[in-house]
Design a protein around this motif. Structure first.
Motif, mmCIF file in Angstrom:
data_model
loop_
_atom_site.group_PDB
_atom_site.id
_atom_site.type_symbol
_atom_site.label_atom_id
_atom_site.label_comp_id
_atom_site.label_asym_id
_atom_site.label_seq_id
_atom_site.Cartn_x
_atom_site.Cartn_y
_atom_site.Cartn_z
ATOM 1 N N SER A 124 1.484 -4.302 0.364
ATOM 2 C CA SER A 124 2.275 -5.474 -0.099
ATOM 3 C C SER A 124 3.800 -5.346 0.140
ATOM 4 O O SER A 124 4.595 -6.188 0.183
ATOM 5 N N CYS A 125 4.029 -3.964 -0.020
ATOM 6 C CA CYS A 125 5.746 -3.685 0.112
ATOM 7 C C CYS A 125 6.071 -2.916 1.524
ATOM 8 O O CYS A 125 5.632 -1.816 1.821
ATOM 9 N N ALA A 126 6.985 -3.683 2.323
ATOM 10 C CA ALA A 126 7.054 -3.211 3.554
ATOM 11 C C ALA A 126 7.871 -1.830 3.610
ATOM 12 O O ALA A 126 7.713 -0.868 4.286
ATOM 13 N N GLN A 127 8.793 -1.790 2.676
ATOM 14 C CA GLN A 127 9.572 -0.677 2.387
ATOM 15 C C GLN A 127 8.982 0.755 2.101
ATOM 16 O O GLN A 127 9.159 1.867 2.899
ATOM 17 N N CYS A 128 7.895 0.640 1.164
ATOM 18 C CA CYS A 128 7.231 1.766 0.880
ATOM 19 C C CYS A 128 6.240 2.193 2.024
ATOM 20 O O CYS A 128 5.873 3.186 2.010
ATOM 21 N N SER A 129 5.763 0.950 2.475
ATOM 22 C CA SER A 129 4.764 0.976 3.523
ATOM 23 C C SER A 129 5.346 2.061 4.578
ATOM 24 O O SER A 129 4.950 3.221 5.265
ATOM 25 N N LYS A 150 5.623 -0.141 -9.729
ATOM 26 C CA LYS A 150 6.781 -0.471 -9.051
ATOM 27 C C LYS A 150 6.812 0.627 -7.797
ATOM 28 O O LYS A 150 5.989 1.540 -7.774
ATOM 29 N N CYS A 151 7.926 0.270 -7.010
ATOM 30 C CA CYS A 151 8.047 1.178 -5.974
ATOM 31 C C CYS A 151 8.268 2.826 -6.496
ATOM 32 O O CYS A 151 7.975 3.536 -5.801
ATOM 33 N N ALA A 152 8.852 2.982 -7.842
ATOM 34 C CA ALA A 152 8.982 4.137 -8.171
ATOM 35 C C ALA A 152 7.878 4.719 -8.450
ATOM 36 O O ALA A 152 7.591 6.272 -8.199
ATOM 37 N N ALA A 164 -2.645 -0.972 -2.609
ATOM 38 C CA ALA A 164 -2.463 -2.227 -2.824
ATOM 39 C C ALA A 164 -0.860 -2.560 -2.602
ATOM 40 O O ALA A 164 -0.399 -3.177 -1.959
ATOM 41 N N HIS A 165 -0.025 -1.481 -3.173
ATOM 42 C CA HIS A 165 1.311 -1.436 -3.237
ATOM 43 C C HIS A 165 1.788 -1.442 -1.656
ATOM 44 O O HIS A 165 2.588 -2.024 -1.189
ATOM 45 N N ARG A 166 1.016 -0.534 -1.237
ATOM 46 C CA ARG A 166 1.545 0.043 0.235
ATOM 47 C C ARG A 166 1.258 -1.219 1.069
ATOM 48 O O ARG A 166 2.237 -1.651 2.244
#
Ligand SMILES: [Zn+2]
Lengths: 247, 199
Positions: A40-45, A10-12, A36-38
């Motif tokens: 795929s997730c614009a916000q976290c990126s 998750k983002c958390a 992988a999360h970075r």
């Protein structure tokens, strides 16, 4: 939020690893899932980009030089604090408390030394000088024939007299010690005046005189008496041998 | 003996009344404390006063520090941080509203000595640019909340690890990391805005 549940990461979770990721200490599976999360997730990126930029901005800040006088200032301030605290504490204390503090801090070792059997014994030996004993008991050599010279009474007389003398000596010694410590306390409590110009020499003289006085007491109570006591130690053996011969 | 052991020995000697040991402690730590104070307050004068205050506090409470229990540096950092927070509450952010472009030559003496003295260092243009950048970052740092500010100062400027910072600030390690992240992110946002304005 897109990608929030991707691979159960998750983002958390991303947030929790962000600091280490920027440190460059992430490895293995953690690093793979983080990356992988970075992707795929614009916000976290965006968070990652900004956090790294912030870190790089801070890198631009060098260590600054403290002012040259800082150490001196600090030492002066702490010295002043120490002095003020001592004065304030003494002002709050009653005389009895101050005496008690003095006793506990400085004089206790003296008591301990006097209380040692070996030390007490050497006092006994020191004062087992026949002349001294006779003088104190008021017996004149000319009237010796009146004195009971039986060994038992002689020995009893010795212990009574030396007992008194030891006590007397301890008291005197104790008084000197107290006097010395009180002088020290007075000196410590009086705010030190900065010697300036011609006063300097005068001050130093004063101090030397003080030291001399102190030394005298020290000599009286420690350096002089002890060797003397030690050398007179054999006297007791001789007298006891004589007593044994008489009995 | 490593550094921590040396300091522990100095602390013991100092508690026993050894003035030379105290002076040694002051010499070893003044630079570090001054830098934390300077970066937190953004003012050389405040940093100087606060550093002195920190040392007076350390001097008075040194007896309460348990040599066996934790790192002296962490303890000193905690003392520093507490005084900084007090100072922050008292002065309540009056400097933060200053605009970014009114910092000037008064801070010149705060550059690292090496940079002031370097003849064969970067060209004057590069030096001026670098100094402007530093001033901007410092100004932005001033705008962070004290919690975020202290976290990034201890991590990114003092190189303390998360555990040490957590001990000094008395918050969990997770909170420390989260504050560092937020501090860095906010700083970047502030600076990207400023940068667009200035450039
Ligand atoms: Zn995300």
């Amino acid at each position: 939020m897109q990608g929030e549940f991707q691979n159960g990461f998750k983002c958390a979770d991303f947030d929790a690893l962000l600091a280490e990721a920027i440190d460059g200490t992430l490895t293995g599976t953690q690093l793979m899932r983080f990356e992988a999360h970075r992707e795929s997730c614009a916000q976290c990126s965006l968070l990652f980009t900004q956090a790294r930029a912030g870190y790089e901005w801070l890198e631009a800040l060098p260590e600054v030089e403290p002012p040259v006088a800082l150490v001196k200032q600090i030492l002066a301030a702490t010295q002043e604090t120490a002095r003020a605290e001592t004065v304030a504490r003494h002002a709050r204390q009653s005389w009895t408390e101050r005496i008690r503090e003095l006793l506990s801090a400085k004089v206790r070792p003296v008591f301990a030394a006097v209380a040692q059997p070996r030390f007490a014994m050497s006092f006994g030996m020191a004062f087992f000088s026949v002349t001294l004993m006779l003088n104190v008991t008021g017996v004149r050599l000319t009237s010796l024939k009146h004195v009971d010279l039986r060994p038992s009474s002689l020995v009893r007389g010795y212990y009574e007299t030396t007992g008194r003398l030891v006590k007397y000596y301890e008291n005197i010694r104790f008084v000197y010690e107290i006097e010395t410590r009180v002088r020290e306390l007075k000196r410590a409590a009086t705010p030190e005046e900065k010697p300036s110009g011609t006063d300097k020499q005068q001050d130093r003289k004063e101090q030397n005189r003080g030291n001399d006085r102190e030394k005298k007491y020290e000599n009286y109570s420690r350096e002089d008496s002890q060797p003397y006591l030690a050398t007179t130690g054999n006297g007791l053996q001789d007298v006891l041998a004589a007593v044994r011969r008489w009995s | 003996m490593d550094d921590a052991q040396v300091v522990a020995t100095l602390v013991r000697r100092c508690v026993a009344g050894d003035a030379a040991a105290w002076e040694d402690i002051v010499r070893r730590l003044n630079r570090r404390i001054y830098n934390i104070c300077y970066r937190f307050t953004g003012s050389g004068d405040d940093a100087q006063d606060l550093t002195q205050e920190v040392f007076v506090k350390i001097y008075r409470t040194l007896g309460s520090f348990d040599v066996e229990k934790g790192s002296f540096i962490t303890w000193v950092t905690a003392v520093t941080r507490n005084l900084l927070v007090d100072h922050f509450r008292k002065t309540k952010q009056d400097r933060v509203t200053d605009s970014l472009d009114n910092t000037g030559a008064e801070d010149e003496d705060l550059l690292p000595l090496s940079e002031q003295l370097a003849d064969n260092g970067p060209s004057p243009d590069v030096r001026v640019h670098r100094r402007e950048t530093q001033e901007m970052v410092q100004q932005a740092l001033q705008k962070l909340s004290p919690e975020l500010r202290e976290a990034v100062i201890l991590r990114d400027l003092q190189d303390m690890d998360y555990k040490e910072i957590a001990l000094a600030l008395k918050v969990p390690e997770g909170t420390v990391k989260s504050r560092i992240n937020r501090g860095r992110v906010e700083l970047a946002r502030l600076l990207s805005r400023t940068y667009r304005q200035v450039m």
